[in-house]
Scaffold this motif. Structure first.
Motif: not given
Lengths: 111, 118
Positions: B38, B48, B101-106, B108
């Protein structure tokens, strides 16, 4: 121009409750894709605040909550604290664009 | 504790290729999850760039797809970004992240500032 629209800024006094909106369309939020929220303190990387609309990662205070209705989502911050002053971003998937999209960001000022 | 760390040149010349690497510690890339890039131009919002699965399958932002390559090296537990033919518009802080897989970035990385200038 982001496909997810956020207000550029919101403000509130300590102890108050504020909400940040994230308005999308039928190809993203309205299509049922999850909405995620991030907090970005000045000069730091974004931090996951809410995932899949209303879930809080471990360590995130319950003062932060998320919801969704139709083509919009909201982040609510209750009992506002000075340390909450930051930029907040929503994220979802857009099926028309075939990409993960972010809102333009909202700057929260604690008065 | 999962940690990510970006590395690479902080200055790239116009028309050159930007190359960044993200080293992952505390979690084996081979174990799963997607791994993404990102970026954030100075004073602007998040964009993104793309994700890669540990198997090597990639997903790119359509607006960057013709110039982007993301690859993974499971033996070194790292993944990389290449962005070709850069212009001033590509100047940004580049972040790597672990992506569900749900798209969130946990998780960084701390981000790396890339300037485009001759």
């Amino acid at each position: 121009q982001s496909v997810l629209t956020q207000p550029p800024s919101v403000s509130g006094a300590p102890g108050q409750r504020v909400t940040i909106s994230c308005t999308g369309s039928s190809s993203n939020i309205g299509a049922g894709y999850g909405v995620h929220w991030y907090q970005q303190l000045p000069g730091t990387a974004p931090k996951l605040l809410i995932y899949v609309t209303s879930n809080r990662p471990s360590g995130v205070p319950d003062r932060f909550s998320g919801s969704k209705s139709g083509t919009s989502a909201s982040l609510a911050i209750s009992r506002l604290q000075a340390e909450d002053e930051a930029d907040y971003y929503c994220q979802s998937y857009d099926s028309s664009l075939s990409e993960w999209v972010f809102g333009g960001g909202t700057k929260l000022t604690v008065l | 504790q999962v940690q990510l760390h970006e590395s690479g040149p902080g200055l790239v010349k116009p028309s050159d290729t930007l190359s960044l690497t993200c080293a992952v510690s505390g979690y084996s890339i081979s174990s799963g999850y997607y791994w993404g890039w990102i970026r954030q131009p100075p004073g602007k919002g998040l964009e993104w760039i793309g994700n890669i699965y540990h198997s090597g399958k990639t997903y790119y932002n359509p607006s960057l797809k013709s110039r982007v390559t993301i690859s993974v090296d499971t033996s070194k537990n790292q993944f990389s970004l290449k962005l070709s033919d850069v212009t001033a518009a590509d100047a940004a802080v580049y972040y790597c992240a672990r992506v569900d897989s749900s798209g969130y970035s946990d998780y960084w990385g701390q981000g790396i500032l890339v300037t485009v200038s001759s």
